[in-house]
Write a protein that holds these residues in place. Structure first.
Motif, short mmCIF file in Angstrom:
data_model
loop_
_atom_site.label_atom_id
_atom_site.label_comp_id
_atom_site.label_asym_id
_atom_site.label_seq_id
_atom_site.Cartn_x
_atom_site.Cartn_y
_atom_site.Cartn_z
N SER A 40 0.85 -1.18 0.00
CA SER A 40 0.00 0.00 0.00
C SER A 40 0.89 1.23 0.00
O SER A 40 1.92 1.24 0.65
N GLY A 41 0.48 2.25 -0.73
CA GLY A 41 1.21 3.50 -0.72
C GLY A 41 2.26 3.60 -1.80
O GLY A 41 2.89 4.63 -1.95
N GLY A 42 2.46 2.58 -2.58
CA GLY A 42 3.41 2.64 -3.69
C GLY A 42 2.77 3.34 -4.88
O GLY A 42 1.64 3.82 -4.81
N ARG A 43 3.45 3.35 -5.96
CA ARG A 43 2.94 4.08 -7.13
C ARG A 43 1.89 3.30 -7.91
O ARG A 43 1.18 3.87 -8.72
N LYS A 44 1.82 1.98 -7.69
CA LYS A 44 0.82 1.20 -8.42
C LYS A 44 0.43 -0.03 -7.61
O LYS A 44 1.14 -0.44 -6.70
N ILE A 45 -0.68 -0.61 -7.97
CA ILE A 45 -1.15 -1.84 -7.34
C ILE A 45 -0.36 -3.01 -7.93
O ILE A 45 -0.19 -3.11 -9.14
N ASP A 46 0.12 -3.90 -7.05
CA ASP A 46 0.90 -5.05 -7.48
C ASP A 46 0.00 -6.07 -8.15
O ASP A 46 -0.97 -6.53 -7.56
N ALA A 47 0.31 -6.43 -9.40
CA ALA A 47 -0.54 -7.34 -10.17
C ALA A 47 0.04 -8.76 -10.27
O ALA A 47 -0.56 -9.62 -10.92
N VAL A 48 1.16 -9.04 -9.62
CA VAL A 48 1.77 -10.38 -9.69
C VAL A 48 0.89 -11.37 -8.94
O VAL A 48 0.53 -11.15 -7.79
N ARG A 49 0.52 -12.45 -9.60
CA ARG A 49 -0.23 -13.54 -8.99
C ARG A 49 0.48 -14.84 -9.34
O ARG A 49 0.99 -15.00 -10.44
N ILE A 50 0.52 -15.79 -8.39
CA ILE A 50 1.29 -17.02 -8.59
C ILE A 50 0.41 -18.27 -8.53
O ILE A 50 0.88 -19.34 -8.19
N MET B 264 -8.31 -10.58 -7.41
CA MET B 264 -7.89 -9.62 -8.42
C MET B 264 -6.91 -8.65 -7.77
O MET B 264 -6.99 -8.41 -6.57
N PRO B 265 -5.99 -8.07 -8.55
CA PRO B 265 -5.07 -7.09 -7.99
C PRO B 265 -5.82 -5.96 -7.29
O PRO B 265 -6.82 -5.46 -7.79
N ARG B 266 -5.33 -5.62 -6.10
CA ARG B 266 -5.89 -4.52 -5.32
C ARG B 266 -4.82 -4.06 -4.33
O ARG B 266 -3.84 -4.76 -4.08
N GLU B 267 -5.02 -2.89 -3.79
CA GLU B 267 -4.09 -2.39 -2.80
C GLU B 267 -4.15 -3.28 -1.55
O GLU B 267 -5.22 -3.74 -1.16
N GLY B 268 -3.00 -3.54 -0.96
CA GLY B 268 -2.96 -4.33 0.26
C GLY B 268 -2.78 -5.82 0.05
O GLY B 268 -3.00 -6.61 0.97
N LEU B 269 -2.35 -6.23 -1.16
CA LEU B 269 -2.23 -7.66 -1.45
C LEU B 269 -1.03 -7.92 -2.35
O LEU B 269 -0.88 -7.28 -3.39
N LEU B 270 -0.16 -8.84 -1.93
CA LEU B 270 0.99 -9.29 -2.72
C LEU B 270 1.00 -10.81 -2.73
O LEU B 270 0.64 -11.44 -1.74
N GLU B 271 1.46 -11.40 -3.81
CA GLU B 271 1.73 -12.83 -3.86
C GLU B 271 3.11 -13.03 -4.43
O GLU B 271 3.46 -12.42 -5.45
N ARG B 272 3.92 -13.86 -3.76
CA ARG B 272 5.28 -14.12 -4.22
C ARG B 272 5.65 -15.57 -3.94
O ARG B 272 5.19 -16.18 -2.98
N ARG B 273 6.52 -16.11 -4.80
CA ARG B 273 7.10 -17.43 -4.54
C ARG B 273 8.20 -17.25 -3.49
O ARG B 273 8.94 -16.28 -3.53
#
Length: 170
Positions: free
Chosen positions: A33-43, A50-59
């Protein structure tokens, strides 16, 4: 691993990976949250949204001690409040910013198992921050079950400095 910021409207949070053995930050993961864009990486995790603020997915790596947590937390304030706080460090705006600042966040240290999915919930609040780690399990009916994972914790201060790491070895 999915990282969920419980209150993205209240805090800007950047996520980092930490080496719990060397007791240091090893990399930047991204903005919740607070970055320049919503993180769209999904694994392709169960329960992906769906991509939204407050959510990250990483391996993440399996079968070795691992820690991930907040590298930066700042309460979201209006531009006018931020400017007034900068102009008058002893004023009400500066006090409001200080009072809403989150305290230390603890990052869980655990050994991810190969083929398992995990979810970390971060909940920064004024003067404190809670985090809960879950292992995800898909039930036969297709619903998702979150099973709490007990883990030791690393405490990283918000200001630059050396984190407090567990004393146990690898």
């Amino acid at each position: 691993m999915r990282i969920v910021l419980v209150n993205p409207e209240a805090y800007s949070v950047h996520i980092a990976e930490y080496d719990p053995v060397a007791c240091k930050k090893t990399g930047d993961v991204g903005w919740l949250s607070g970055g320049r864009k919503i993180d769209a990486v999904r694994i392709d995790m169960p329960g992906s949204e769906m991509p939204r603020e407050g959510l990250l997915e990483r391996r993440i790596p399996a079968d070795r001690r691992f820690a991930i947590g907040a590298g930066f937390i700042m309460p979201k304030q209006s531009i006018s409040t931020s400017l007034m706080g900068a102009i008058s460090p002893g004023g009400a705006s500066a006090k409001a910013l200080t009072d809403s600042q989150s305290a230390f966040c603890e990052a869980p240290v655990f050994i991810p198992l190969a083929g398992q999915f995990y979810e970390l919930h971060l909940h920064p609040q004024p003067q404190r921050c809670e985090s809960t780690l879950y292992r995800l399990e898909t039930l036969t009916d297709g619903n998702l079950k979150r099973i709490p994972v007990m883990a030791e914790r690393i405490r990283f201060p918000l200001a630059p400095g050396k984190p407090v790491c567990p004393e146990s070895g690898p």
